[in-house]
Design an enzyme around this catalytic site. Structure first.
Site, PDB file in Angstrom:
ATOM      1  N   HIS A 127      40.921  -3.922  61.002  1.00  0.00           N
ATOM      2  CA  HIS A 127      40.548  -4.259  59.628  1.00  0.00           C
ATOM      3  C   HIS A 127      39.778  -3.081  59.029  1.00  0.00           C
ATOM      4  O   HIS A 127      38.917  -2.495  59.695  1.00  0.00           O
ATOM      5  CB  HIS A 127      39.681  -5.525  59.613  1.00  0.00           C
ATOM      6  CG  HIS A 127      39.438  -6.075  58.238  1.00  0.00           C
ATOM      7  ND1 HIS A 127      38.458  -5.588  57.389  1.00  0.00           N
ATOM      8  CD2 HIS A 127      40.076  -7.074  57.550  1.00  0.00           C
ATOM      9  CE1 HIS A 127      38.485  -6.250  56.249  1.00  0.00           C
ATOM     10  NE2 HIS A 127      39.458  -7.168  56.313  1.00  0.00           N
ATOM     11  N   THR A 185      19.140  53.500  33.366  1.00  0.00           N
ATOM     12  CA  THR A 185      18.288  52.326  33.179  1.00  0.00           C
ATOM     13  C   THR A 185      18.257  52.010  31.696  1.00  0.00           C
ATOM     14  O   THR A 185      18.302  52.922  30.866  1.00  0.00           O
ATOM     15  CB  THR A 185      16.851  52.579  33.689  1.00  0.00           C
ATOM     16  OG1 THR A 185      16.285  53.685  32.979  1.00  0.00           O
ATOM     17  CG2 THR A 185      16.848  52.890  35.183  1.00  0.00           C
ATOM     18  N   HIS A 186      18.209  50.731  31.343  1.00  0.00           N
ATOM     19  CA  HIS A 186      18.245  50.298  29.939  1.00  0.00           C
ATOM     20  C   HIS A 186      19.519  50.797  29.244  1.00  0.00           C
ATOM     21  O   HIS A 186      19.532  51.006  28.030  1.00  0.00           O
ATOM     22  CB  HIS A 186      17.019  50.799  29.168  1.00  0.00           C
ATOM     23  CG  HIS A 186      15.720  50.370  29.752  1.00  0.00           C
ATOM     24  ND1 HIS A 186      15.098  49.188  29.419  1.00  0.00           N
ATOM     25  CD2 HIS A 186      14.922  50.973  30.683  1.00  0.00           C
ATOM     26  CE1 HIS A 186      13.960  49.084  30.100  1.00  0.00           C
ATOM     27  NE2 HIS A 186      13.840  50.145  30.878  1.00  0.00           N
ATOM     28  N   SER A 316      47.836  45.145  28.436  1.00  0.00           N
ATOM     29  CA  SER A 316      47.939  44.718  27.043  1.00  0.00           C
ATOM     30  C   SER A 316      49.378  44.415  26.686  1.00  0.00           C
ATOM     31  O   SER A 316      50.303  45.079  27.152  1.00  0.00           O
ATOM     32  CB  SER A 316      47.389  45.811  26.118  1.00  0.00           C
ATOM     33  OG  SER A 316      47.618  45.479  24.766  1.00  0.00           O
ATOM     34  N   SER A 317      49.539  43.403  25.837  1.00  0.00           N
ATOM     35  CA  SER A 317      50.880  43.058  25.361  1.00  0.00           C
ATOM     36  C   SER A 317      51.259  43.866  24.127  1.00  0.00           C
ATOM     37  O   SER A 317      52.391  43.784  23.659  1.00  0.00           O
ATOM     38  CB  SER A 317      50.944  41.552  25.046  1.00  0.00           C
ATOM     39  OG  SER A 317      49.997  41.230  24.031  1.00  0.00           O
ATOM     40  N   LYS A 322      48.042  50.596  28.694  1.00  0.00           N
ATOM     41  CA  LYS A 322      46.648  50.177  28.866  1.00  0.00           C
ATOM     42  C   LYS A 322      46.492  49.399  30.178  1.00  0.00           C
ATOM     43  O   LYS A 322      47.298  48.530  30.497  1.00  0.00           O
ATOM     44  CB  LYS A 322      46.225  49.301  27.692  1.00  0.00           C
ATOM     45  CG  LYS A 322      44.723  49.066  27.577  1.00  0.00           C
ATOM     46  CD  LYS A 322      44.412  48.413  26.223  1.00  0.00           C
ATOM     47  CE  LYS A 322      42.920  48.325  25.974  1.00  0.00           C
ATOM     48  NZ  LYS A 322      42.264  47.383  26.874  1.00  0.00           N
ATOM     49  N   VAL A 323      45.458  49.728  30.917  1.00  0.00           N
ATOM     50  CA  VAL A 323      45.158  49.026  32.165  1.00  0.00           C
ATOM     51  C   VAL A 323      43.728  48.510  32.097  1.00  0.00           C
ATOM     52  O   VAL A 323      42.795  49.271  31.847  1.00  0.00           O
ATOM     53  CB  VAL A 323      45.329  49.949  33.389  1.00  0.00           C
ATOM     54  CG1 VAL A 323      44.963  49.192  34.663  1.00  0.00           C
ATOM     55  CG2 VAL A 323      46.755  50.472  33.460  1.00  0.00           C
ATOM     56  N   ASN A 324      43.553  47.225  32.308  1.00  0.00           N
ATOM     57  CA  ASN A 324      42.243  46.598  32.156  1.00  0.00           C
ATOM     58  C   ASN A 324      41.609  46.260  33.508  1.00  0.00           C
ATOM     59  O   ASN A 324      42.320  46.084  34.503  1.00  0.00           O
ATOM     60  CB  ASN A 324      42.368  45.317  31.324  1.00  0.00           C
ATOM     61  CG  ASN A 324      42.782  45.603  29.888  1.00  0.00           C
ATOM     62  OD1 ASN A 324      42.477  46.659  29.352  1.00  0.00           O
ATOM     63  ND2 ASN A 324      43.475  44.657  29.275  1.00  0.00           N
TER      64      ASN A 324
END
EC number: 4.2.1.2
Length: 461
Positions: A127, A185-186, A316-317, A322-324
């Site tokens: 059960h 830096t900054h 990019s289309s 372009k390579v991201n």
């Protein structure tokens, strides 16, 4: 569709004939058609480990016959093999104690165990409540299954991915140790640093996260089982919790223990909050690493372009060629999701009213999702980005030689104010630092050459 009739305390209900679940699972399917987030199968496997161990413990304590024990163990092993995944259809968005998922497992185990008994011509029946769920409540089984699942996924999925990325960064750290670049830096030019030193900071973040993860996962080894309904252990033998923890440990190889305070184990999930806090810390570090990588790789002609990363797909289309930094973008989105999950886990854990927290499924879901995302994200980022990081030394040298912050090395020799005048003059008049220093008359050419040495600035001690 062929159906069979199952029943529970609410009466009879039709269940698909080819499915192993019972009446309570079917009611949950009909009552909670909410979202598409299925209860993670790893939670089901956690339940299977628990039900298996409970059968062994109940047999030891004289609460279950040997035949029933063997049948339940067989059914649980079938679940753990992955052969029965289709029989666990319930969603995360159900009762906050996870009762329906507990019963889903009880019903499937009961169904398979009864087939086992029939095949072995044993005149007994299982059960779902009286046998599979014996000495248990959903209130102590769900948090137990949750801890088992979380610990296993941290051990088998998250930690290996973390080590993989950490080791790759260590290789890059050592390989690029001789390359001196400008520090920032900054978001402004600062004193020089080795590329290997910069990467060592990333690597050490993962070292620290590995230590924090190792510490926080220890608390997940505490199991709620034995607390039953409200933590008192009603309807369970006093030794039941310890025995179940022992058998789960024996079958998984992990040192689970029965929690020393079951009232805490049912109503609070601060142990999971701490674990997820470590996941959040890791997410924050991965966000920083991914951002640094994509900034350093920005360009190719109008960015920093100090490093190159693998070109995996068109970026990019509309803009040809372009390579991201897609792997970096993936990892930062993973980090954001994990940070959001942390808010949910923290708030849900705070909602333990009296003896029970009823936000358990969402705590489980979000924590497991964070583990999956971080593990998959780190492995993918490692294989498709980190391993291919290479320095663009021409750009690195150009930035270093143009930097006005090399003037910092003159401070001990001519003082801060005169050094600042040299830097400001060079910037205003478009001079090199050396030209400005000589024109001010504060240093000679020989002194400049002796004091401005980037290789000394990166290892001043």
């Amino acid at each position: 569709m062929s159906v069979r009739i199952e029943h529970d305390t609410f009466g009879e209900i039709e269940v698909p004939a080819d499915k192993y679940w019972g009446a309570q699972t079917e009611r949950s399917k009909r009552n909670f058609p909410v979202g598409k987030e299925r209860m993670p199968i790893e939670v089901v496997y956690g339940f299977a480990q628990l039900k298996r161990a409970a059968a062994l413990a109940n047999f030891d304590l004289g609460k279950l016959s040997e035949a029933k024990k063997d049948a339940i163990v067989y059914a649980c092993d079938q679940i753990l093999s992955g052969e029965l995944d289709e029989h666990f259809p319930l969603v995360v968005w159900q009762t906050g104690s996870g009762t329906q998922s507990n019963m889903n497992v009880n019903e499937v185990v009961s169904y398979v165990a009864n087939m086992y008994l029939k095949d072995h011509q044993i005149d007994e029946s299982i059960h779902p409540n009286d046998d599979v769920n014996k000495s248990q409540s959903s209130n102590d089984t769900f948090p137990t299954a949750m801890h088992v699942a979380l610990y296993q996924e941290v051990e088998t999925k998250l930690e290996p991915a973390l080590k993989l990325l950490r080791n790759t960064l260590k290789e890059k750290e050592d390989k690029f140790d001789s390359i001196i670049k400008i520090g920032r830096t900054h978001l402004q030019d600062a004193t020089p640093i080795k590329l290997g030193q910069e990467i060592s900071g990333w690597r050490y973040m993962l070292d620290r996260c590995e230590i924090m993860l190792s510490e926080s996962k220890k608390h997940i080894l505490n199991l709620a089982i034995g607390g039953t309904a409200v933590g008192t252990g009603i309807n369970a033998h006093p030794e039941f919790g310890d025995k179940v923890a022992h058998y789960i440990s024996e079958n998984t190889g992990y040192p689970f223990v029965s929690s020393e305070n079951k009232f805490h184990a049912l109503t609070a999930h601060d142990e999971v909050v701490q674990l997820h806090g470590t996941l959040k810390a890791l997410a924050g570090d991965l966000m920083k690493i991914a951002n640094d990588v994509r900034w350093l790789a920005s360009g190719p002609r109008a960015g920093l372009a100090e490093i190159s990363i693998p070109e995996n797909e068109p970026g990019s289309s509309i803009m040809p060629g372009k390579v991201n930094p897609t792997q970096c973008e993936m990892l930062t989105m993973v980090a954001v999701q994990v940070m959001g999950n942390d808010t949910v886990v923290g708030f849900a854990s705070s909602q333990g009213n009296f003896e029970l927290n009823v936000y358990k499924p969402v705590i489980m879901h979000n924590t497991l999702q964070s583990i999956y995302l971080l593990a998959d994200g780190m492995e993918t980022f490692n294989n498709n980005c980190a391993v291919g990081i290479e320095p663009i030394e021409e750009n690195i040298d150009n930035y270093l030689n143009q930097s006005l912050m090399l003037v910092t090395a003159l401070n001990p020799h001519i003082g801060y104010e005169k050094a600042a005048q040299i830097a400001k003059k060079a910037h205003k008049e478009g001079l090199t630092l050396k030209e400005s220093a000589i024109q001010t008359g504060y240093v000679t050419e020989e002194q400049f050459e002796a004091w401005i040495k980037p290789e000394d600035m990166v290892d001043p001690h």
